[in-house]
Design a protein around this motif. Structure first.
Motif, PDB file in Angstrom:
ATOM      1  N   UNK A  21       0.789  -1.231   0.000  1.00 52.80           N
ATOM      2  CA  UNK A  21       0.000   0.000   0.000  1.00 52.80           C
ATOM      3  C   UNK A  21       0.826   1.289   0.000  1.00 52.80           C
ATOM      4  N   UNK A  22       1.906   1.399   0.780  1.00 51.98           N
ATOM      5  CA  UNK A  22       2.672   2.658   0.729  1.00 51.98           C
ATOM      6  C   UNK A  22       3.234   2.958  -0.661  1.00 51.98           C
ATOM      7  N   UNK A  23       3.784   1.963  -1.315  1.00 50.49           N
ATOM      8  CA  UNK A  23       4.358   2.178  -2.653  1.00 50.49           C
ATOM      9  C   UNK A  23       3.275   2.473  -3.680  1.00 50.49           C
ATOM     10  N   UNK A  24       2.182   1.745  -3.613  1.00 51.12           N
ATOM     11  CA  UNK A  24       1.074   1.984  -4.537  1.00 51.12           C
ATOM     12  C   UNK A  24       0.516   3.389  -4.332  1.00 51.12           C
ATOM     13  N   UNK A  25       0.432   3.826  -3.081  1.00 51.19           N
ATOM     14  CA  UNK A  25      -0.035   5.181  -2.789  1.00 51.19           C
ATOM     15  C   UNK A  25       0.874   6.242  -3.394  1.00 51.19           C
ATOM     16  N   UNK A  26       2.176   6.029  -3.348  1.00 54.09           N
ATOM     17  CA  UNK A  26       3.124   6.973  -3.955  1.00 54.09           C
ATOM     18  C   UNK A  26       2.918   7.057  -5.469  1.00 54.09           C
ATOM     19  N   UNK A  27       2.753   5.915  -6.088  1.00 53.99           N
ATOM     20  CA  UNK A  27       2.539   5.888  -7.537  1.00 53.99           C
ATOM     21  C   UNK A  27       1.223   6.578  -7.893  1.00 53.99           C
ATOM     22  N   UNK A  28       0.175   6.330  -7.116  1.00 52.26           N
ATOM     23  CA  UNK A  28      -1.123   6.961  -7.373  1.00 52.26           C
ATOM     24  C   UNK A  28      -1.005   8.481  -7.324  1.00 52.26           C
ATOM     25  N   UNK A  29      -0.256   8.990  -6.357  1.00 51.19           N
ATOM     26  CA  UNK A  29      -0.062  10.446  -6.267  1.00 51.19           C
ATOM     27  C   UNK A  29       0.657  10.982  -7.490  1.00 51.19           C
ATOM     28  N   UNK A  30       1.647  10.245  -7.989  1.00 46.94           N
ATOM     29  CA  UNK A  30       2.390  10.685  -9.172  1.00 46.94           C
ATOM     30  C   UNK A  30       1.486  10.787 -10.393  1.00 46.94           C
ATOM     31  N   UNK A  31       0.461   9.939 -10.446  1.00 46.36           N
ATOM     32  CA  UNK A  31      -0.472   9.952 -11.572  1.00 46.36           C
ATOM     33  C   UNK A  31      -1.709  10.798 -11.291  1.00 46.36           C
ATOM     34  N   UNK A  32      -1.713  11.477 -10.149  1.00 52.00           N
ATOM     35  CA  UNK A  32      -2.824  12.364  -9.767  1.00 52.00           C
ATOM     36  C   UNK A  32      -4.168  11.641  -9.757  1.00 52.00           C
ATOM     37  N   UNK A  33      -4.176  10.461  -9.152  1.00 49.89           N
ATOM     38  CA  UNK A  33      -5.430   9.734  -8.989  1.00 49.89           C
ATOM     39  C   UNK A  33      -5.715   9.568  -7.505  1.00 49.89           C
ATOM     40  N   UNK A  34      -6.975   9.540  -7.181  1.00 48.24           N
ATOM     41  CA  UNK A  34      -7.401   9.264  -5.807  1.00 48.24           C
ATOM     42  C   UNK A  34      -7.635   7.765  -5.708  1.00 48.24           C
ATOM     43  N   UNK A  35      -6.964   7.128  -4.759  1.00 46.77           N
ATOM     44  CA  UNK A  35      -7.068   5.683  -4.625  1.00 46.77           C
ATOM     45  C   UNK A  35      -7.320   5.328  -3.170  1.00 46.77           C
ATOM     46  N   UNK A  36      -8.489   4.761  -2.903  1.00 50.25           N
ATOM     47  CA  UNK A  36      -8.805   4.225  -1.580  1.00 50.25           C
ATOM     48  C   UNK A  36      -8.381   2.768  -1.584  1.00 50.25           C
ATOM     49  N   UNK A  37      -7.546   2.382  -0.610  1.00 47.35           N
ATOM     50  CA  UNK A  37      -7.018   1.017  -0.589  1.00 47.35           C
ATOM     51  C   UNK A  37      -7.572   0.229   0.586  1.00 47.35           C
ATOM     52  N   UNK A  38      -7.823  -1.043   0.324  1.00 48.69           N
ATOM     53  CA  UNK A  38      -8.352  -1.968   1.312  1.00 48.69           C
ATOM     54  C   UNK A  38      -7.526  -3.240   1.275  1.00 48.69           C
TER      55      UNK A  38
END
Length: 106
Positions: A21-38
């Motif tokens: 989740x931390x790495x995926x969250x970083x990538x999501x921010x780079x692509x300017x997407x909002x991602x809720x993770x479960x």
């Protein structure tokens, strides 16, 4: 003028192992997407059923059959994009290709 799709930040739901989740969250921010993770499939399913995500990101190690979640997401939003994270040597690669728009290898 930017299209409507480009003017908003896409919203996605992710069924992702806690360790990723931390790495995926970083990538999501780079692509300017909002991602809720479960990490829990029932929590993920509840949010897919109640929302209208632009995309779903599914870790194939968490979900035994991610294709079922693909079908669920598409039943709520036929235009949803489905991304699946899998190992290069996944035995389910062929089945995943039939249901996912994109397969991301670890």
């Amino acid at each position: 003028m930017l299209s409507t799709a480009l003017q908003k930040n896409p919203h996605g739901l992710g069924l992702i192992d806690r360790s990723l989740q931390p790495r995926v969250g970083q990538v999501a921010k780079q692509f300017c997407v909002n991602l809720d993770m479960f990490e829990s499939p029932p929590d993920f399913v509840r949010f897919v059923e109640s929302g209208w995500p632009d995309f779903v990101l599914i870790d194939s190690d968490i979900m035994g059959n991610p294709c079922e979640l693909c079908q669920l997401a598409r039943s709520r939003n036929p235009l949803v994009k489905v991304l699946i994270v899998a190992y290069f040597w996944s035995e389910r690669e062929e089945a995943l290709r039939c249901c996912a728009d994109v397969i991301l290898h670890r």
